[in-house]
Design a protein around this motif. Structure first.
Motif, short mmCIF file in Angstrom:
data_model
loop_
_atom_site.label_atom_id
_atom_site.label_comp_id
_atom_site.label_asym_id
_atom_site.label_seq_id
_atom_site.Cartn_x
_atom_site.Cartn_y
_atom_site.Cartn_z
N LEU A 196 40.11 31.36 25.17
CA LEU A 196 38.73 30.92 25.68
C LEU A 196 38.06 31.45 25.40
N ALA A 197 38.05 32.61 25.59
CA ALA A 197 37.05 33.98 25.68
C ALA A 197 37.45 35.35 25.23
N ARG A 198 37.39 36.02 24.66
CA ARG A 198 37.39 37.64 24.52
C ARG A 198 36.52 38.52 24.65
N PHE A 199 36.17 39.24 25.57
CA PHE A 199 35.73 40.44 25.74
C PHE A 199 36.18 41.80 25.57
N GLU A 200 35.13 43.11 25.13
CA GLU A 200 35.85 44.55 25.85
C GLU A 200 34.65 44.65 27.19
N GLY A 201 36.11 45.06 27.80
CA GLY A 201 36.06 45.05 29.28
C GLY A 201 35.90 47.35 29.16
N ILE A 202 35.50 46.74 30.66
CA ILE A 202 35.63 48.29 30.99
C ILE A 202 36.93 48.91 31.49
N HIS A 203 38.03 48.12 31.85
CA HIS A 203 39.09 49.05 31.57
C HIS A 203 39.78 48.20 30.38
N GLY A 204 39.39 48.07 29.42
CA GLY A 204 40.26 47.20 27.87
C GLY A 204 39.56 46.17 27.70
N ARG A 205 40.54 45.76 26.54
CA ARG A 205 40.14 44.19 26.40
C ARG A 205 40.38 42.88 27.48
N ILE A 206 39.14 41.87 27.52
CA ILE A 206 39.77 40.72 28.15
C ILE A 206 39.91 39.78 27.80
N PHE A 207 40.90 38.94 28.13
CA PHE A 207 40.95 37.88 27.38
C PHE A 207 41.21 36.43 28.75
N ASP A 238 29.53 49.88 42.51
CA ASP A 238 30.24 50.64 42.79
C ASP A 238 31.01 50.23 44.28
N PHE A 239 32.22 49.96 44.89
CA PHE A 239 32.46 49.35 46.06
C PHE A 239 32.31 50.39 47.01
N LYS A 240 31.99 51.87 47.08
CA LYS A 240 32.14 53.34 47.30
C LYS A 240 30.68 52.69 47.91
N ASP A 241 29.60 53.68 46.88
CA ASP A 241 28.13 53.63 47.19
C ASP A 241 28.11 52.36 47.76
N PHE A 242 28.57 50.51 47.46
CA PHE A 242 28.26 49.43 48.56
C PHE A 242 28.04 49.77 50.12
N ILE A 243 29.25 50.24 50.62
CA ILE A 243 29.84 50.71 52.10
C ILE A 243 29.41 51.48 52.55
N THR A 244 28.97 52.17 51.77
CA THR A 244 28.60 53.76 52.11
C THR A 244 26.17 53.76 52.73
N VAL A 270 30.09 39.61 46.97
CA VAL A 270 31.39 40.05 46.30
C VAL A 270 30.16 40.99 45.77
N ILE A 271 31.15 42.53 45.70
CA ILE A 271 31.03 43.03 45.39
C ILE A 271 31.85 43.66 44.09
N ASP A 272 31.10 43.76 42.43
CA ASP A 272 32.37 44.42 41.82
C ASP A 272 31.58 45.26 40.52
N ARG A 273 32.00 46.48 40.35
CA ARG A 273 30.79 47.13 39.23
C ARG A 273 30.80 47.19 38.13
N ASN A 274 31.44 46.02 37.45
CA ASN A 274 31.31 45.12 36.37
C ASN A 274 30.62 43.47 36.38
N PRO A 275 29.27 44.04 36.15
CA PRO A 275 28.25 42.53 36.39
C PRO A 275 29.18 41.76 35.20
N LEU A 276 29.78 41.69 34.01
CA LEU A 276 30.45 40.79 33.44
C LEU A 276 31.45 40.12 33.91
N ASP A 318 40.39 43.40 47.05
CA ASP A 318 41.08 42.99 46.05
C ASP A 318 41.10 43.99 44.62
N VAL A 319 41.04 45.34 44.85
CA VAL A 319 40.77 46.47 43.14
C VAL A 319 41.85 46.41 43.02
N GLY A 320 41.05 46.97 41.34
CA GLY A 320 42.73 48.02 41.46
C GLY A 320 42.49 47.71 39.17
N GLY A 321 43.26 48.28 38.70
CA GLY A 321 43.24 47.85 37.33
C GLY A 321 44.05 49.23 37.20
#
Length: 265
Positions: free
Chosen positions: A25-36, A132-138, A105-111, A150-153
């Motif tokens: 359905l879609a393909r993008f370039e993400g922070i951690h690699g290609r998104i499908f 960044d979740f650390k910046d937000f909670i600080t 919802v907090i995520d550093r990638n608006p995509l 539920d963060v990771g990658g």
């Protein structure tokens, strides 16, 4: 994020894999690699992969196909307003929002927010903040009834990212009688990662439990529950039929470190 990975070397052929049962359905370039984003032709369920990691899997209802997401939803049931760290397909946020909860919802990638809304049915009125979740909670001083993590990658180091200082800061964002549900990925059988993270999150008035996925694979999920109740009562019977069978693979236990501390006294 689920423990199952999709081989990155096959990414160019996603629409043709599995006997032509899925379509791209879609393909993008993400922070951690290609998104499908791919869709299963038979069911209409959709999957989100980034950098080879299986990030989200959702039915057309917007509900997650992952058992651990439904477990987190059950643990957060008493909360009215929930802070969700990590977006991906936004399935947990969608499920909580449909319960009438206020969800941020907090995520550093608006995509991620765009993908969750356009391809995974996340409601447009779920509050999304790119940070960044650390910046937000600080720097954000708001408190919440519950926090879902539920963060990771690829290459994400939970022990480093959730050090003692970060966990104390996270606890500072909880309101009275607040609760935390956190998903982590375990790399090998006796990995004490959930026990270590659970101990760091065991703030005043919180009891720590671990819901462990009992499988032989080298990668698996575990959900850490930090709740004010003296016992953990998961109503397994209310899990949807789509994950009810898989729920038999999960075991509720106390922290191994808690037992070690007890005998060390």
């Amino acid at each position: 994020m689920d423990a199952v990975e999709y081989p990155e070397q096959h990414s160019a052929h996603y629409p043709h894999m599995e006997g032509g049962t899925v379509q791209l359905l879609a393909r993008f370039e993400g922070i951690h690699g290609r998104i499908f984003v791919i869709e299963e032709k038979a069911t209409g369920a959709r999957r989100y992969y980034e950098g080879g990691s299986f990030q989200s899997h959702a039915w057309r209802s917007g509900e997650s196909c992952f058992t651990y997401v439904h477990l987190m939803k059950a643990l957060l049931q008493p909360a009215r307003d929930v802070l969700v760290l990590g977006c991906a397909g936004g399935t947990l946020a969608t499920m909580l929002h449909r319960q009438g909860k206020s969800v941020t919802v907090i995520d550093r990638n608006p995509l991620s927010f765009t993908l969750a809304r356009e391809y995974f049915w996340m409601p447009s009125d779920v509050r999304c903040i790119a940070a960044d979740f650390k910046d937000f909670i600080t720097y954000n001083r708001d408190c919440f009834d519950a926090i879902a993590v539920d963060v990771g990658g690829p290459g994400f180091d939970y022990a480093t990212e959730f050090d003692e200082m970060t966990c104390r800061t996270l606890l500072g964002r909880l309101g009275h009688s607040g609760r935390i549900a956190m998903n982590v990925l375990i790399e090998y059988g006796m990995d004490l990662l959930p026990d270590i993270a659970g101990k760091r999150l065991a703030g005043p008035g919180l009891q720590t439990w671990i819901i462990d996925e009992v499988v032989r694979e080298p990668d698996r999920n575990a959900v850490i529950a930090c709740v004010p109740e003296g016992h953990l009562d998961i109503q397994w019977q209310i899990l949807p039929d789509t994950v009810a069978t898989d729920a038999a693979r999960w075991l509720v236990r106390r922290s191994h470190l808690e037992s070690a501390d007890k005998y060390a006294r």
